[in-house]
Design an enzyme around this catalytic site. Sequence first.
Site, mmCIF file in Angstrom:
data_model
loop_
_atom_site.group_PDB
_atom_site.id
_atom_site.type_symbol
_atom_site.label_atom_id
_atom_site.label_comp_id
_atom_site.label_asym_id
_atom_site.label_seq_id
_atom_site.Cartn_x
_atom_site.Cartn_y
_atom_site.Cartn_z
ATOM 1 N N LYS A 44 6.202 6.790 28.873
ATOM 2 C CA LYS A 44 6.533 6.844 27.446
ATOM 3 C C LYS A 44 5.985 8.113 26.791
ATOM 4 C CE LYS A 44 8.467 2.776 26.070
ATOM 5 N NZ LYS A 44 9.118 2.388 27.324
ATOM 6 N N ASP A 118 14.411 0.498 24.700
ATOM 7 C CA ASP A 118 13.339 -0.440 24.335
ATOM 8 C C ASP A 118 12.446 0.189 23.272
ATOM 9 O OD1 ASP A 118 12.584 1.435 26.344
ATOM 10 O OD2 ASP A 118 10.749 0.319 26.740
ATOM 11 N N ASP A 119 11.801 -0.685 22.504
ATOM 12 C CA ASP A 119 10.800 -0.265 21.511
ATOM 13 C C ASP A 119 11.316 0.790 20.537
ATOM 14 O OD1 ASP A 119 9.369 -1.943 23.042
ATOM 15 O OD2 ASP A 119 7.682 -0.600 23.422
ATOM 16 N N ASP A 232 -1.309 -1.204 29.094
ATOM 17 C CA ASP A 232 -1.303 -0.196 28.028
ATOM 18 C C ASP A 232 -1.487 -0.812 26.648
ATOM 19 O OD1 ASP A 232 1.184 -1.427 28.085
ATOM 20 O OD2 ASP A 232 2.357 0.416 28.048
ATOM 21 N N ASN A 260 5.803 -2.370 36.360
ATOM 22 C CA ASN A 260 5.215 -1.349 35.482
ATOM 23 C C ASN A 260 3.728 -1.711 35.379
ATOM 24 O OD1 ASN A 260 4.982 0.633 33.398
ATOM 25 N ND2 ASN A 260 5.248 -0.958 31.842
#
Length: 455
Positions: A44, A118-119, A232, A260
């Site tokens: 990310k 996503d997000d 995370d 992940n």
Amino acid sequence: MKTPAWISGVIEGFYGRPWTDAQRRQLFRWLQQWGLNTYMYAPKDDLKHRAIWRAPYDRAEAAGLKSLVADCRRRGLNFVYALAPGLDLHYATEFPVLQRKLRQVARLGGRAFAILFDDIPQRMRAADTRRFGSFAAAQSSVANELSAWLQQEVPGSRLWFCPTIYCGRMAAGPVAQSAYLREIGARLAPQIDIFWTGPEIVSETIPPASIRELQTVLRRPPLIWDNLHANDYDRRRIYLGPYAGRPTQLRSEVRGILCNPNCEFPLNYVPLRTFATYTRARRTWNPRNAGQAARAAWRAAFASRTRHRMTARDLHWLTDVFHLPFAHGPQAAQLLRNYATLLRTPPEYWGRTWPRLQRACRELAALLTSVTELADRDLCYALYRHVWDLKEEVTLMQAYLRWRESRPELAAGFVSGEHRPGVYRGGLVAGLQQLLVMDAAGHFTSALSKSGRAR
Ligand code: GDL
């Protein structure tokens, strides 16, 4: 390499500092050795993956990526490059910008791609709404176009898609009734695989029945993006426990599973090795046995620079105290139970529980010394603060229990010289957490009023 029939491997898809190329190369060795087949590049915080996705990689970055792709493919692994343009993509006009970016990666050797939504905020510009009508229509149109173009540009390539609703909870009701997911399922070209993280973002279990329901909506089996070991979202924690909570029957309901895992690369040995065992398990699958075997193999990484060798028992403690999001390992659970028993019981009835707890405390305190003296400094620093925090709590626990054992005047209260206000459990985050207390069922209550309502 062609996309494997059943996809298994790792997504580097977390927030925070991306892995180094040397760590990725180590990962490729593990994947190859353990019979996993895929690595997806999606950190990310590679700015050019997400925040400034339009920017091409500069020369040095491009050279790094090219050599990584080549190394991955040399090991017979599938390298998937993911782009996350959803924060600010102009769906109606920016297809050429997406093309330009993926063309660069294709020239560096990329053969498989993913587009991630996503997000991101669930809204679009007015122009996009006018053109596409819905978010799902805009995303699937862009992905379909990209998939068709990639077929031309890189024959035999694949495209994967991460939707904006990617777990059961986000669907806010039965998945079959999510207008967004239904539209994605109907519009997205059938060759595009769709990511799903299970009932939750971090799913304790992924029941096959929940996936069967989803298949009818998506009109294809999903590809699992598994966040079981991701840390995370709370860097005070690390997860060294075995892959768990996924029955083997799940495998035949999905296109594959990609994990992940922990941000700290060296901590992923047991998680990934046990995941590999899971992918090959016949009918029965026992996470505890797999964990034990992986732990034994991991011990070789714990060579010491001093005489404080890491014993098999030390390593057992380590993987038990830093286990899984929803479960402590058996020894850690026992330690908590013993502590609670002693807190509830007058010292004259402590019996064998107290010496047992003291022994555990001594072993845990020794862990810190063994960790600080590891030859592998990356491994040492990945564990350091966690073992330190644990040692602080264990010291306090022992000091408090010794004080109780001395039959003190309870009204005098216990004070620890080593745990001073401000320095110990200090800071704004701790202050905020003390004001709103969470129970085991997830209910929050104000610490300042009995009713739970703010005063
Ligand atoms: C997420 C993010 C992921 C992150 C994870 C755990 C997906 C699809 N996206 O929601 O990048 O690492 O949670 O915090 O899982």
